[in-house]
Design a protein around this motif. Sequence first.
Motif, PDB file in Angstrom:
ATOM      1  N   ARG A   1     -14.984  -2.137  11.592  1.00 35.91           N
ATOM      2  CA  ARG A   1     -13.760  -2.667  10.991  1.00 35.91           C
ATOM      3  C   ARG A   1     -12.961  -3.431  12.045  1.00 35.91           C
ATOM      4  N   LEU A   2     -12.550  -4.649  11.685  1.00 37.65           N
ATOM      5  CA  LEU A   2     -11.763  -5.500  12.576  1.00 37.65           C
ATOM      6  C   LEU A   2     -10.400  -5.772  11.951  1.00 37.65           C
ATOM      7  N   LEU A   3      -9.345  -5.581  12.726  1.00 32.44           N
ATOM      8  CA  LEU A   3      -8.004  -6.009  12.335  1.00 32.44           C
ATOM      9  C   LEU A   3      -7.679  -7.266  13.118  1.00 32.44           C
ATOM     10  N   LEU A   4      -7.406  -8.355  12.416  1.00 31.04           N
ATOM     11  CA  LEU A   4      -7.235  -9.676  13.025  1.00 31.04           C
ATOM     12  C   LEU A   4      -5.767 -10.089  12.949  1.00 31.04           C
ATOM     13  N   ILE A   5      -5.172 -10.350  14.120  1.00 29.29           N
ATOM     14  CA  ILE A   5      -3.745 -10.659  14.204  1.00 29.29           C
ATOM     15  C   ILE A   5      -3.580 -12.024  14.855  1.00 29.29           C
ATOM     16  N   ALA A   6      -2.944 -12.940  14.136  1.00 26.37           N
ATOM     17  CA  ALA A   6      -2.776 -14.316  14.627  1.00 26.37           C
ATOM     18  C   ALA A   6      -1.298 -14.685  14.718  1.00 26.37           C
ATOM     19  N   ASP A   7      -0.944 -15.303  15.798  1.00 21.36           N
ATOM     20  CA  ASP A   7       0.364 -15.955  15.969  1.00 21.36           C
ATOM     21  C   ASP A   7       1.564 -15.049  15.728  1.00 21.36           C
TER      22      ASP A   7
ATOM     23  N   GLU B   1       1.978  -1.204  12.181  1.00 24.52           N
ATOM     24  CA  GLU B   1       1.700   0.221  12.012  1.00 24.52           C
ATOM     25  C   GLU B   1       1.116   0.501  10.628  1.00 24.52           C
ATOM     26  N   ARG B   2       1.617  -0.171   9.608  1.00 23.33           N
ATOM     27  CA  ARG B   2       1.082   0.031   8.262  1.00 23.33           C
ATOM     28  C   ARG B   2      -0.351  -0.487   8.164  1.00 23.33           C
ATOM     29  N   ALA B   3      -0.590  -1.666   8.743  1.00 23.00           N
ATOM     30  CA  ALA B   3      -1.945  -2.219   8.716  1.00 23.00           C
ATOM     31  C   ALA B   3      -2.911  -1.344   9.507  1.00 23.00           C
ATOM     32  N   LEU B   4      -2.447  -0.809  10.611  1.00 19.27           N
ATOM     33  CA  LEU B   4      -3.274   0.058  11.445  1.00 19.27           C
ATOM     34  C   LEU B   4      -3.655   1.326  10.681  1.00 19.27           C
ATOM     35  N   HIS B   5      -2.686   1.917  10.027  1.00 18.55           N
ATOM     36  CA  HIS B   5      -2.949   3.137   9.267  1.00 18.55           C
ATOM     37  C   HIS B   5      -3.887   2.863   8.091  1.00 18.55           C
ATOM     38  N   PHE B   6      -3.739   1.706   7.463  1.00 12.50           N
ATOM     39  CA  PHE B   6      -4.547   1.372   6.291  1.00 12.50           C
ATOM     40  C   PHE B   6      -5.993   1.069   6.666  1.00 12.50           C
ATOM     41  N   THR B   7      -6.210   0.340   7.748  1.00 17.96           N
ATOM     42  CA  THR B   7      -7.548  -0.144   8.091  1.00 17.96           C
ATOM     43  C   THR B   7      -8.307   0.784   9.039  1.00 17.96           C
ATOM     44  N   GLN B   8      -7.592   1.517   9.894  1.00 17.01           N
ATOM     45  CA  GLN B   8      -8.251   2.346  10.912  1.00 17.01           C
ATOM     46  C   GLN B   8      -9.325   1.530  11.647  1.00 17.01           C
ATOM     47  N   PRO B   9      -8.931   0.447  12.314  1.00 15.82           N
ATOM     48  CA  PRO B   9      -9.929  -0.481  12.855  1.00 15.82           C
ATOM     49  C   PRO B   9     -10.641   0.076  14.084  1.00 15.82           C
TER      50      PRO B   9
ATOM     51  N   ILE C   1       5.349  -3.231  20.712  1.00 16.07           N
ATOM     52  CA  ILE C   1       5.047  -3.477  19.300  1.00 16.07           C
ATOM     53  C   ILE C   1       3.605  -3.090  18.977  1.00 16.07           C
ATOM     54  N   TYR C   2       2.662  -3.491  19.833  1.00 18.12           N
ATOM     55  CA  TYR C   2       1.241  -3.406  19.495  1.00 18.12           C
ATOM     56  C   TYR C   2       0.459  -2.354  20.275  1.00 18.12           C
ATOM     57  N   GLN C   3       1.133  -1.592  21.122  1.00 21.84           N
ATOM     58  CA  GLN C   3       0.403  -0.575  21.881  1.00 21.84           C
ATOM     59  C   GLN C   3       0.155   0.647  21.011  1.00 21.84           C
ATOM     60  N   ASN C   4      -1.054   1.164  21.051  1.00 19.35           N
ATOM     61  CA  ASN C   4      -1.377   2.394  20.351  1.00 19.35           C
ATOM     62  C   ASN C   4      -2.548   3.045  21.078  1.00 19.35           C
ATOM     63  N   LYS C   5      -2.329   4.228  21.593  1.00 13.22           N
ATOM     64  CA  LYS C   5      -3.339   4.884  22.441  1.00 13.22           C
ATOM     65  C   LYS C   5      -4.604   5.250  21.672  1.00 13.22           C
ATOM     66  N   ASN C   6      -4.518   5.310  20.340  1.00 18.90           N
ATOM     67  CA  ASN C   6      -5.689   5.677  19.544  1.00 18.90           C
ATOM     68  C   ASN C   6      -6.590   4.480  19.225  1.00 18.90           C
ATOM     69  N   PHE C   7      -6.101   3.276  19.500  1.00 18.23           N
ATOM     70  CA  PHE C   7      -6.880   2.067  19.185  1.00 18.23           C
ATOM     71  C   PHE C   7      -6.863   1.159  20.419  1.00 18.23           C
TER      72      PHE C   7
ATOM     73  N   ILE D   1       2.494 -14.519   4.569  1.00 17.10           N
ATOM     74  CA  ILE D   1       2.353 -13.937   5.897  1.00 17.10           C
ATOM     75  C   ILE D   1       1.399 -12.757   5.795  1.00 17.10           C
ATOM     76  N   GLY D   2       0.509 -12.607   6.769  1.00 17.03           N
ATOM     77  CA  GLY D   2      -0.406 -11.484   6.667  1.00 17.03           C
ATOM     78  C   GLY D   2      -1.285 -11.316   7.893  1.00 17.03           C
ATOM     79  N   MET D   3      -2.138 -10.311   7.833  1.00 14.20           N
ATOM     80  CA  MET D   3      -3.126 -10.029   8.869  1.00 14.20           C
ATOM     81  C   MET D   3      -4.507  -9.973   8.245  1.00 14.20           C
ATOM     82  N   GLY D   4      -5.506 -10.418   8.974  1.00 16.04           N
ATOM     83  CA  GLY D   4      -6.867 -10.393   8.469  1.00 16.04           C
ATOM     84  C   GLY D   4      -7.500  -9.022   8.646  1.00 16.04           C
ATOM     85  N   TYR D   5      -8.348  -8.685   7.703  1.00 15.44           N
ATOM     86  CA  TYR D   5      -9.082  -7.414   7.762  1.00 15.44           C
ATOM     87  C   TYR D   5     -10.535  -7.709   7.410  1.00 15.44           C
ATOM     88  N   ALA D   6     -11.435  -7.479   8.368  1.00 14.10           N
ATOM     89  CA  ALA D   6     -12.855  -7.788   8.189  1.00 14.10           C
ATOM     90  C   ALA D   6     -13.687  -6.538   8.446  1.00 14.10           C
TER      91      ALA D   6
END
Length: 355
Positions: free
Chosen positions: A50-56, A86-94, A125-131, A286-291
Motif C-alpha cells: 500500500r502506497l500513500l502518495l502526497i503531492a505539493d 492523520e486520517r489518511a494514514l489511519h485509513f490506508t495503513q500504508p 505534520i508528517y512525522q509518525n514513528k509507525n510509518f 484536494i486530495g491524496m493518492g492511494y495505490a
Amino acid sequence: MASLRVVNRLVCRGFVALTLLLVFFNEFIVYYLAQSSWQRIDCKLDNCTRLLLIADPQILGNSYDRSSHSPLARYDSDRYLAKTFERALHFTQPHIIVFLGDLLDEGNIATAQEYKQYVQRFKRIYQNKNFRKRVHVPGDNDIGGENGDYISNSNQRRFENEFMSEDLFDYDNRLRFFKINRMLLDFNNPDRDHNQDRLRIGVSHAPLLIGGGPLLRAIISDLDPHIIFSGHWHESRIFIYPSTKVINFYENSVRHFDLKALKEEEHSYLEIMVPTCSYRMGKSKIGMGYAVLENYNLSYTVLWQPNRFILLFTYIFWGLFVVCGAVVFKMMTRCPFRVAKRQTLYNRVSTIPQF
C-alpha cells in the motif's frame, strides 16, 4: 423590561449555540463526511503493498505573505495538513509514504534559519514513528528550477540531507523506486543489473510522459518503468504514453491497471498525477493518492479532502450575519419602548388639570 431581558438572553444563547454547532461541523464532522466517500482497496495477496502518495503540501513560509493575518494562515494550513494526513494514514495503513515534491513553499529562497524552521514544521505534520518507510523527491519550490530558474548546489544538498538520507530504494525485493528530477534532467539508477527483477516505479515532481524530449527517452531506455507517479500541476490526471490520452480523474472510484499487460502487450507507459493536498493552492478538489500493488496489478484512488476555503468563508458569512442580526434586533427591541415612553409622558402631561 423583564420580558425584554428574557428575549435578549434567549437570542444570545441561540447565536452561541448555532456558532458552536458551526465550529463543530467545520472542524470535525466535515472530515468524517469526506472520509465516508473514500474507497477501500482490500489486499487479496500476501505480497500486497500500500502506497500513500502526497503531492505539493507546500508548507507556507514567511516571505511571500507578510500580512497581519499570515501567522494565522500558517497555523490553519499546518493544522489542516496534519489533520487530513492523520486520517489518511489511519485509513490506508500504508507500507510506504511517497512525497512528490514541493514539500515547502519557499524552500528555494529560504535562509538557513528559515529552512530549519520549515523542516521542523513539516516533520511535526508528517512525522509518525509507525510509518518510517518513505520516499521524497524535490520540487521547484524546494530547490528551484521553475521556468528555468537557477538551482544551487546548496539547495540540493540541504534538501537531500533533511529529507532523502533515509529514503527507500528497494522494498521487499519486489519494488524499486527511481527518483526522477525533471528540473535537472536527471534520475537515479545505481543498480542497473537487477532492474529487470523488480517492479519499477518512477517518482517525479513534474509530469514526464506529457512532455517528451531526451529525458523521457532516457527514462524509457534505462529505467523502463511500469508506473510513474508525479504532481506539480495540482490536478488529478492519468497519462498513457505513447498515445495522447489524458484522463481527468475526479471520481470517488477505484481504477485498476494491469501493469504487465500494459507494458508487454500494449507497449504503453502509465503515469498518474496526484492532486495537491493543500487547500492553499486554490484548487476546488484536494486530495491524496492511494495505490495498492499486488504483483503487477495496480489499484488506485484519490482520498478527497474537504475544501477548507469554503469552510473559512462560512465563518466570515456567519460572523457578518450575527453582527447584522444583533444590530437589527437591538433596533427592533429598543425603538418601540422609546415610542411608548414618549407616549406615556405625553399622556401624563395631557392629564394635568387646567386652571
